[in-house]
Design an enzyme around this catalytic site. Structure first.
Site, mmCIF file in Angstrom:
data_model
loop_
_atom_site.group_PDB
_atom_site.id
_atom_site.type_symbol
_atom_site.label_atom_id
_atom_site.label_comp_id
_atom_site.label_asym_id
_atom_site.label_seq_id
_atom_site.Cartn_x
_atom_site.Cartn_y
_atom_site.Cartn_z
ATOM 1 N N SER A 11 0.854 -1.200 0.000
ATOM 2 C CA SER A 11 0.000 0.000 0.000
ATOM 3 C C SER A 11 0.883 1.241 0.000
ATOM 4 C CB SER A 11 -0.947 -0.011 1.202
ATOM 5 O OG SER A 11 -0.228 -0.199 2.397
ATOM 6 N N GLU A 13 1.081 5.562 0.866
ATOM 7 C CA GLU A 13 0.481 6.711 1.564
ATOM 8 C C GLU A 13 0.867 8.030 0.889
ATOM 9 O OE1 GLU A 13 0.726 6.640 5.895
ATOM 10 O OE2 GLU A 13 1.466 8.711 5.803
ATOM 11 N N TYR A 45 -4.106 13.197 7.121
ATOM 12 C CA TYR A 45 -5.097 14.174 7.604
ATOM 13 C C TYR A 45 -4.414 15.051 8.634
ATOM 14 C CZ TYR A 45 -9.569 15.627 9.706
ATOM 15 O OH TYR A 45 -10.650 16.339 10.165
ATOM 16 N N ALA A 47 -4.209 16.927 11.925
ATOM 17 C CA ALA A 47 -4.953 16.867 13.180
ATOM 18 C C ALA A 47 -5.681 18.192 13.409
ATOM 19 C CB ALA A 47 -3.999 16.579 14.326
ATOM 20 N N HIS A 72 -6.993 9.031 6.248
ATOM 21 C CA HIS A 72 -6.638 9.011 7.661
ATOM 22 C C HIS A 72 -7.614 9.948 8.354
ATOM 23 C CE1 HIS A 72 -2.151 7.801 6.988
ATOM 24 N NE2 HIS A 72 -2.938 7.274 6.081
ATOM 25 N N GLY A 103 -3.642 11.517 16.424
ATOM 26 C CA GLY A 103 -3.065 12.722 15.821
ATOM 27 C C GLY A 103 -2.295 13.535 16.842
ATOM 28 N N ASP A 104 -1.640 14.568 16.355
ATOM 29 C CA ASP A 104 -0.886 15.500 17.211
ATOM 30 C C ASP A 104 -1.299 16.900 16.826
ATOM 31 O OD1 ASP A 104 0.906 13.714 18.568
ATOM 32 O OD2 ASP A 104 1.907 13.421 16.637
ATOM 33 N N TYR A 140 3.808 1.212 16.881
ATOM 34 C CA TYR A 140 5.141 1.813 17.074
ATOM 35 C C TYR A 140 6.138 0.762 17.568
ATOM 36 C CZ TYR A 140 2.288 5.901 16.565
ATOM 37 O OH TYR A 140 1.402 6.815 16.051
ATOM 38 N N HIS A 144 5.985 4.555 21.023
ATOM 39 C CA HIS A 144 5.501 5.912 20.723
ATOM 40 C C HIS A 144 6.289 6.914 21.568
ATOM 41 C CE1 HIS A 144 2.758 9.407 20.939
ATOM 42 N NE2 HIS A 144 2.550 9.109 19.677
ATOM 43 N N LYS A 160 -6.523 -0.546 21.258
ATOM 44 C CA LYS A 160 -7.160 -0.072 20.020
ATOM 45 C C LYS A 160 -7.431 -1.213 19.042
ATOM 46 C CE LYS A 160 -2.953 2.234 18.397
ATOM 47 N NZ LYS A 160 -2.338 3.483 17.965
ATOM 48 N N GLN A 171 4.776 2.786 12.401
ATOM 49 C CA GLN A 171 5.686 3.905 12.149
ATOM 50 C C GLN A 171 6.885 3.320 11.408
ATOM 51 O OE1 GLN A 171 6.407 6.790 11.360
ATOM 52 N NE2 GLN A 171 5.683 7.733 13.265
ATOM 53 N N PHE A 211 12.558 14.723 10.792
ATOM 54 C CA PHE A 211 11.278 14.061 10.989
ATOM 55 C C PHE A 211 11.412 12.881 11.951
ATOM 56 C CE2 PHE A 211 7.603 11.539 9.252
ATOM 57 C CZ PHE A 211 6.649 12.376 9.806
ATOM 58 N N HIS A 261 3.819 -1.029 3.707
ATOM 59 C CA HIS A 261 3.079 0.228 3.500
ATOM 60 C C HIS A 261 4.122 1.325 3.282
ATOM 61 C CE1 HIS A 261 -0.146 3.214 4.045
ATOM 62 N NE2 HIS A 261 0.707 3.900 4.784
HETATM 63 P P1 FAD Z 1 -2.731 6.605 20.325
HETATM 64 O O1 FAD Z 1 -2.856 5.185 19.920
HETATM 65 O O2 FAD Z 1 -3.925 7.240 20.921
HETATM 66 O O3 FAD Z 1 -1.462 6.722 21.258
HETATM 67 C C1 FAD Z 1 -0.904 7.982 21.598
HETATM 68 C C2 FAD Z 1 -0.137 7.902 22.917
HETATM 69 O O4 FAD Z 1 -1.059 7.751 24.000
HETATM 70 C C3 FAD Z 1 0.804 6.690 23.022
HETATM 71 O O5 FAD Z 1 1.914 7.097 23.792
HETATM 72 C C4 FAD Z 1 -0.018 5.638 23.773
HETATM 73 O O6 FAD Z 1 0.792 4.755 24.533
HETATM 74 C C5 FAD Z 1 -0.881 6.516 24.690
HETATM 75 N N1 FAD Z 1 -2.239 5.945 24.848
HETATM 76 C C6 FAD Z 1 -3.007 5.387 23.889
HETATM 77 N N2 FAD Z 1 -4.205 5.011 24.373
HETATM 78 C C7 FAD Z 1 -4.197 5.368 25.674
HETATM 79 C C8 FAD Z 1 -5.160 5.259 26.710
HETATM 80 N N3 FAD Z 1 -6.360 4.723 26.485
HETATM 81 N N4 FAD Z 1 -4.809 5.734 27.949
HETATM 82 C C9 FAD Z 1 -3.597 6.286 28.176
HETATM 83 N N5 FAD Z 1 -2.641 6.410 27.234
HETATM 84 C C10 FAD Z 1 -2.942 5.968 26.003
HETATM 85 N N6 FAD Z 1 -0.638 12.035 12.294
HETATM 86 C C11 FAD Z 1 -1.451 12.952 11.732
HETATM 87 O O7 FAD Z 1 -1.638 14.054 12.297
HETATM 88 N N7 FAD Z 1 -2.090 12.702 10.546
HETATM 89 C C12 FAD Z 1 -1.969 11.518 9.895
HETATM 90 O O8 FAD Z 1 -2.567 11.324 8.838
HETATM 91 C C13 FAD Z 1 -1.118 10.518 10.478
HETATM 92 N N8 FAD Z 1 -0.987 9.299 9.913
HETATM 93 C C14 FAD Z 1 -0.222 8.342 10.542
HETATM 94 C C15 FAD Z 1 -0.158 7.058 9.976
HETATM 95 C C16 FAD Z 1 0.606 6.063 10.571
HETATM 96 C C17 FAD Z 1 0.638 4.680 9.947
HETATM 97 C C18 FAD Z 1 1.339 6.347 11.751
HETATM 98 C C19 FAD Z 1 2.198 5.297 12.385
HETATM 99 C C20 FAD Z 1 1.259 7.610 12.332
HETATM 100 C C21 FAD Z 1 0.477 8.615 11.741
HETATM 101 N N9 FAD Z 1 0.343 9.883 12.297
HETATM 102 C C22 FAD Z 1 -0.465 10.830 11.705
HETATM 103 C C23 FAD Z 1 1.057 10.233 13.541
HETATM 104 C C24 FAD Z 1 0.181 9.993 14.793
HETATM 105 O O9 FAD Z 1 -0.964 10.808 14.752
HETATM 106 C C25 FAD Z 1 1.012 10.338 16.022
HETATM 107 O O10 FAD Z 1 2.039 9.388 16.181
HETATM 108 C C26 FAD Z 1 0.241 10.523 17.309
HETATM 109 O O11 FAD Z 1 1.150 11.040 18.297
HETATM 110 C C27 FAD Z 1 -0.342 9.261 17.910
HETATM 111 O O12 FAD Z 1 -1.409 8.797 17.214
HETATM 112 P P2 FAD Z 1 -1.981 7.321 17.556
HETATM 113 O O13 FAD Z 1 -3.206 7.142 16.763
HETATM 114 O O14 FAD Z 1 -0.930 6.326 17.430
HETATM 115 O O15 FAD Z 1 -2.334 7.552 19.102
#
Ligand code: FAD
Length: 283
Positions: A11, A13, A45, A47, A72, A103-104, A140, A144, A160, A171, A211, A261
């Site tokens: 795939s 991106e 996307y 954030a 996304h 997202g961030d 990750y 992460h 999740k 990642q 990055f 990917h």
């Molecule tokens: P989560 O899974 O929510 O995790 C974030 C942090 O919180 C981690 O440290 C985790 O350990 C902790 N955590 C998770 N769940 C909980 C919980 N229930 N309670 C307490 N702590 C918790 N960013 C963008 O802005 N746009 C994009 O399009 C984008 N695409 C991406 C695609 C891929 C394949 C990857 C790997 C990353 C992408 N990112 C993107 C980056 C991503 O948004 C960041 O890494 C962000 O910091 C974390 O997103 P996540 O969905 O992994 O978060």
């Protein structure tokens, strides 16, 4: 691997371009990569919804190739109502896959998130749309960057997947053992879904180093030093980068990775060169 063993899990991106020239260029990239018949394309996307329209338009443009396209979607900075609207828009557009993320938010941008983590977004998408979407989430292998520790990050990853994700995309990394270790730990924690390694072709050292520091991807010392040594000689850097990434990708596939990917950065050539080295070309 020979071309006849074309893995189904390739795939690509893209990010949503913000200029007309970028949009035109992406159409060419899309067509070159669509010729490989990948399983899907995905579109990032911003954030907080900063690229909402551009992501939507890019999904439309990219999916015109006939390849299934996954937007996304991130939950930080958006409320449930906004997310519900976006999901409805994608359903109407015929989108069947999503990459669900936390997202961030850029620093300084206040958060009005109702959903705090990706597991809550996956739950929300399942509550709102049932099985309509195939959902991918992020993984990750090198942990992460904000995680307390490896163990809690793995627990959060499991959360999740259990919330209803179908696959995970990692990642990027430059150490295949980090991926194998992560998959092993995930399987031991009861996670059965495919975990697809994210592959970042190496084309520009300065950009990659910046990055990688921010997203927590480790560039091993030997690789960093070798890349640094090319200076402005981008041709040699790219040739070496292709060799490193091809070798790692082959090792990942040989070790059981269910696909690859590619983070294309909207460029086809670096991905095509790696895939060609793996014996994967258009059919
Ligand atoms: P989560 O899974 O929510 O995790 C974030 C942090 O919180 C981690 O440290 C985790 O350990 C902790 N955590 C998770 N769940 C909980 C919980 N229930 N309670 C307490 N702590 C918790 N960013 C963008 O802005 N746009 C994009 O399009 C984008 N695409 C991406 C695609 C891929 C394949 C990857 C790997 C990353 C992408 N990112 C993107 C980056 C991503 O948004 C960041 O890494 C962000 O910091 C974390 O997103 P996540 O969905 O992994 O978060």
């Amino acid at each position: 691997m020979s071309a006849s063993e074309h893995p189904s899990g390739i795939s690509f991106e893209f990010f949503p371009p913000n200029t007309e020239a970028g949009r035109e260029k992406l159409k060419g990239v899309r067509d070159q990569l669509a010729a490989l018949e990948p399983e899907f394309f995905s579109v990032t996307y911003g954030a907080g919804g900063s690229t909402r329209e551009r992501t939507f338009n890019t999904v439309q443009s990219v999916s015109a190739s006939g390849i299934c396209t996954a937007p996304h979607l991130s939950c930080v900075g958006s409320d449930r109502g906004e997310l519900r609207e976006i999901l409805a828009q994608y359903r109407e557009q015929g989108v069947k896959r999503l990459v669900a993320l936390r997202g961030d938010l850029p620093s300084g941008m206040g958060s009005r998130s109702e959903l705090r983590y990706a597991n809550e977004l996956v739950e929300f998408v399942r509550e709102e749309t049932g099985d309509h979407f195939e959902i991918a989430v992020a993984a990750y292998p090198e942990c992460h960057p904000q995680a307390d520790n490896y163990h809690s990050d793995l627990e959060n990853f499991a959360r999740k997947m259990q919330a209803g994700a179908d696959i995970a995309i990692t990642q990027y990394f430059f150490n295949a053992d980090a991926y194998f270790h992560f998959v092993e730990r995930a399987r031991a924690a009861g996670i059965q879904q495919p975990i697809i390694p994210g592959i970042m072709p190496i084309t520009n050292y300065t950009r990659l180093a910046r990055f990688s520091d921010s997203c927590g991807a480790d560039i091993p010392r030997w690789l960093r030093r070798q890349l640094e040594s090319y200076g402005d000689d981008s041709e040699s850097l790219q040739a070496f980068g292709t060799e490193v990434i091809s070798r790692m990708s082959q090792r990942l596939l040989d070790g059981g990775a269910p696909g690859l990917h590619f983070y294309t950065l909207n460029q086809a050539e670096p991905c095509l060169k790696v895939l060609e080295n793996l014996g994967i070309s258009s059919r």
